[in-house]
Write an enzyme that holds these catalytic residues in place. Structure first.
Site, mmCIF file in Angstrom:
data_model
loop_
_atom_site.group_PDB
_atom_site.id
_atom_site.type_symbol
_atom_site.label_atom_id
_atom_site.label_comp_id
_atom_site.label_asym_id
_atom_site.label_seq_id
_atom_site.Cartn_x
_atom_site.Cartn_y
_atom_site.Cartn_z
ATOM 1 N N GLN A 128 -0.469 -3.909 12.868
ATOM 2 C CA GLN A 128 0.676 -4.505 12.200
ATOM 3 C C GLN A 128 0.232 -5.807 11.566
ATOM 4 O O GLN A 128 -0.351 -6.665 12.228
ATOM 5 C CB GLN A 128 1.808 -4.776 13.195
ATOM 6 C CG GLN A 128 3.051 -5.407 12.584
ATOM 7 C CD GLN A 128 3.825 -4.429 11.718
ATOM 8 O OE1 GLN A 128 3.811 -3.226 11.984
ATOM 9 N NE2 GLN A 128 4.456 -4.917 10.665
ATOM 10 N N GLY A 168 0.991 -9.062 8.396
ATOM 11 C CA GLY A 168 2.069 -9.899 7.895
ATOM 12 C C GLY A 168 2.859 -9.237 6.789
ATOM 13 O O GLY A 168 4.038 -9.523 6.602
ATOM 14 N N GLY A 190 3.070 -5.771 6.456
ATOM 15 C CA GLY A 190 3.492 -4.436 6.815
ATOM 16 C C GLY A 190 2.547 -3.807 7.821
ATOM 17 O O GLY A 190 1.722 -4.477 8.442
ATOM 18 N N SER A 191 2.675 -2.506 7.957
ATOM 19 C CA SER A 191 1.881 -1.761 8.935
ATOM 20 C C SER A 191 0.731 -1.025 8.246
ATOM 21 O O SER A 191 0.814 -0.679 7.072
ATOM 22 C CB SER A 191 2.767 -0.748 9.669
ATOM 23 O OG SER A 191 3.852 -1.401 10.301
ATOM 24 N N VAL A 192 -0.358 -0.770 9.048
ATOM 25 C CA VAL A 192 -1.537 -0.069 8.546
ATOM 26 C C VAL A 192 -1.680 1.230 9.336
ATOM 27 O O VAL A 192 -1.624 1.232 10.569
ATOM 28 C CB VAL A 192 -2.808 -0.932 8.691
ATOM 29 C CG1 VAL A 192 -4.010 -0.198 8.117
ATOM 30 C CG2 VAL A 192 -2.607 -2.279 7.995
ATOM 31 N N ASP A 201 -8.264 -16.839 0.609
ATOM 32 C CA ASP A 201 -7.844 -16.504 1.983
ATOM 33 C C ASP A 201 -9.020 -15.928 2.775
ATOM 34 O O ASP A 201 -8.880 -14.905 3.446
ATOM 35 C CB ASP A 201 -6.677 -15.517 1.940
ATOM 36 C CG ASP A 201 -5.854 -15.558 3.231
ATOM 37 O OD1 ASP A 201 -6.002 -16.538 3.993
ATOM 38 O OD2 ASP A 201 -5.076 -14.625 3.473
#
Length: 693
Positions: free
Chosen positions: A380, A382, A384-386, A496
């Site tokens: 999970q 930031g 969404g989900s993988v 980032d």
């Protein structure tokens, strides 16, 4: 206040209704009767009778088309869009003289207006060529003065009379007289163009003479005298249409008076009569005052039109008052939908272009099939989900990142990720296999990284990699970042760089991932707007906070990479609030103090003395990369050279953080770094828990 607004609404309604009424009944314009319409004076004209009328006269007096405007010395009349002076009226011959108000006879070189023609077209025996209400616009003996502008002098046409005062070297103005009601095209020379035309003349004038050979000065005199217009000869009473129109106007005025009288009352009954009984009052008046032969199709059409004009605005007024709250909610929802559509349309426009040159676009049903209905969740993040998926044919394993609609990932972040990573092909940069975008459902399909992200290994309790492997991983990361800065047409700033965004394949080869914050800038451009200040707390370069440390550039990624190197070497996060006030609370300060003591030969603890050569190299390079001023940091290509070389000859850089000279006070160091790291400890903890591709 309410009565005042109702009055204005009624007046506006009256104007619209009268306009509609005149348009319907404009076909029949005849001379009105003389009963109750005494002669009047208008300007210098005296004893004026119908069909002429003054503004404000009763409707039964005269004909609307022959309405005169009166001043102390002038009488004017409107013909088409023009205004003309009425200089004389001949009731015996049924004609009157007019002259153009825009033709300046006091000028030494007058010229008529090009768009000021009082008639529609060629003269005929019917009224169709004349404006409504005029029997004949110009008498049969009248002429037209035609003005033209020629690019060269006219020498072969004696009809053309030069207008010297309006001519120039390359512009020759001429005037000629046409015996027709307008200037004919065959009279115009091929290199000439019309300027203006105006009628003049009267066969009844005693001093009239033929104007064919007249000069410009003579023609000007003719024009100044004006031309004649005939008016209807046979006087008769008002037609059925006129009587109907007057009757409807009287009833409409009575209805408006009734509305004003009722709306001025304070009771609910008065307001009910005003809003819902005005139409009935009007209809009763019309039916009572009309004869049986009035009830024609035209009559019914006019009455229905007026009733609709009265009732419809009232209906919408009441409707809006009752549904105002619902209307406001609808407008708000429509605005939100419009904002969403803008994002969707922008993404769709970009993806149509990207589909020709970039990764594959999948439908949402394809994504569901690839992930087996999102069965195998990898983590999970930031945004969404993988999920793990398999592409057919070939059984290619992929990682699918589903971007949640309520996350911070808007259309710009999605476009940024696809546009930057979609064009990159490098062994140390993760490959974007495809994407999905249907309305607000978006997904990114990456190559599958079996070993996950780097943070799982460097922050684990047990040492996962040897120093040689760590150096190899650091070198691969540096090559990937350097490719972003130097290997593309446009330099890509990642903004980032952190362990969580470094993925490891089956051979533990590092790949730079997560380009949601990446931006494209021209290569060699050292200046980046301050609006690009984004990233993860703890890895953000100082210039991203304040320009006093330098401009935002590729050196900002170098700073983040330096923090990453120190975390790889120390096996822990650089800022650890759990360490309290110990000497290891802020790792860059601790390792700098450790290296400088060793360099000057001071005694250090046995643990500090047991520092691996590659660990020392990673720490020194990391300290060089996190220098406070961007100009003091190396480029990524220089970092690669240092990592590829041995550890011998490496110099300790200047102190890369604010602190007192001499011995480091961890409390002071940690207090400064808290501005960059501890501002959002919750964000930092959330980042450590993310599990990206």
């Amino acid at each position: 206040m309410g009565n005042h607004g109702a009055f204005h609404r009624s007046i506006t309604l009256q104007a619209l209704t009268v306009f509609s009424l005149v348009a319907v009944l404009a076909a029949d314009h005849v001379q009105g009767g003389d009963d109750g319409c005494p002669p009047f004076t208008c300007g210098h004209l005296q004893d004026i009778r119908p069909p002429f009328r003054r503004r404000g006269d009763p409707l039964e007096c005269g004909v609307e088309a022959y309405e005169l405007g009166c001043t102390s010395s002038k009488a004017t009349i409107h013909i088409n869009t023009g205004t003309y002076y009425v200089t004389a009226v001949n009731y015996t011959g049924s004609y009157f003289w007019v002259s153009d108000t825009n033709f300046d006879t006091s000028s030494s070189c007058p010229l008529p207006l090009w768009n000021h023609v009082p008639y529609y077209g060629y003269y005929g025996d019917t009224d169709s060529v004349s404006p409504p209400g005029f029997r004949y616009l110009v008498t049969q003996s009248s002429y037209t003065a035609c003005f033209a502008n020629c690019s060269q002098a006219v020498t072969n046409n004696s009809v053309y009379k030069p207008v010297v005062c309006l001519s120039a070297n390359d512009s020759h103005v001429y005037v000629w007289v046409s015996e027709y009601m307008s200037c004919l095209a065959e009279d115009l020379e091929p290199y000439c163009g019309y300027l203006a035309e105006i009628p003049f003349g009267n066969e009844y004038s005693s001093d009239w003479r033929q104007p064919q050979n007249a000069s410009y000065a003579d023609i000007t005199q003719f024009i100044s005298k004006g031309f004649t217009v005939r008016f209807p000869v046979e006087p008769r009473g008002p037609s059925v249409s006129e009587k109907l129109r007057r009757n409807i106007n009287i009833c409409l005025n009575n209805s408006i008076s009734y509305f004003k009288e009722q709306s001025s009352g304070a009771s609910i009954v008065n307001w009910t009569h005003a809003f819902f009984w005005s139409e009935v009052h009007f209809l009763e008046c019309v039916t009572q005052n009309s004869d049986d032969h009035y009830y024609t199709t035209q009559f019914v059409l006019v009455v229905v039109t007026i009733l609709s004009a009265i009732a419809i605005p009232k209906f919408f007024f009441v409707l809006f008052r009752l549904l105002l709250a619902a209307l406001a909610v609808w407008i708000f929802l429509a605005y939100k939908y419009w904002k969403t559509r803008i994002i969707i349309d922008a993404v769709e426009k970009f993806l149509r272009i990207q589909q020709m040159i970039g990764p594959t676009r999948y439908s949402y049903t394809d994504i569901v099939a690839v992930t087996s209905h999102f069965r195998d969740k990898l983590g999970q993040g930031g945004y969404g989900s993988v999920y793990k998926g398999v592409l057919l044919p070939g059984d290619v394993h992929v990682a699918v990142k589903m971007l949640e609609g309520n996350s911070n990932c808007n259309g710009d972040d999605f476009i940024s990720e696809v546009s930057t990573i979609g064009r990159i092909h490098h062994v140390n940069v993760v490959r974007l296999v495809g994407f999905c975008s249907e309305e607000m459902r978006r997904a990114l399909v990456y190559e599958y990284m079996p070993h996950g992200s780097l943070d799982k290994y460097i922050f684990s309790a047990e040492k996962s990699f040897s120093w040689d492997k760590l150096n190899e991983i650091a070198l691969g990361i540096a090559r990937g970042i350097n490719y972003l800065h130097q290997g593309c047409d446009m330099q890509i700033l990642h903004f980032d760089i952190k362990p969580h965004n470094i993925l490891l394949d089956s051979n533990f080869i590092p790949k730079v991932a997560d380009f949601g914050l990446a931006k494209l800038y021209p290569r060699g451009d050292s200046f980046v707007p301050l609006s690009a200040m984004r990233g993860t707390v703890g890895y953000i370069a100082p210039e991203m906070i304040s320009r006093s440390f330098g401009v935002i550039s590729s050196k900002s990624d170098v700073y983040s990479f330096g923090m990453l190197l120190l975390e790889m070497a120390g096996g822990r996060r650089n800022a650890d609030p759990n360490m309290g006030s110990s000497s290891q609370a802020y790792y860059p300060a601790w390792v700098y103090d450790r290296l400088t003591r060793e360099e000057v030969g001071e005694e250090i603890s046995p643990v500090a003395a047991d520092m691996h050569e590659l660990e020392k190299k990673l720490c020194v390079v990391g300290l060089w990369c996190i220098q406070m001023r961007s100009r003091d940091r190396p480029t990524m290509s220089e970092v690669i050279e240092i990592l590829e070389a041995g550890a011998d000859g490496l110099q300790i850089p200047s102190r890369p953080f604010f602190c007192d000279e001499g011995h480091i006070h961890v409390e002071d160091s940690y207090q400064f770094t808290s501005e960059l790291t501890a501002v959002s400890e919750e964000d930092l903890t959330a980042v450590s828990e993310e599990d990206d591709v």
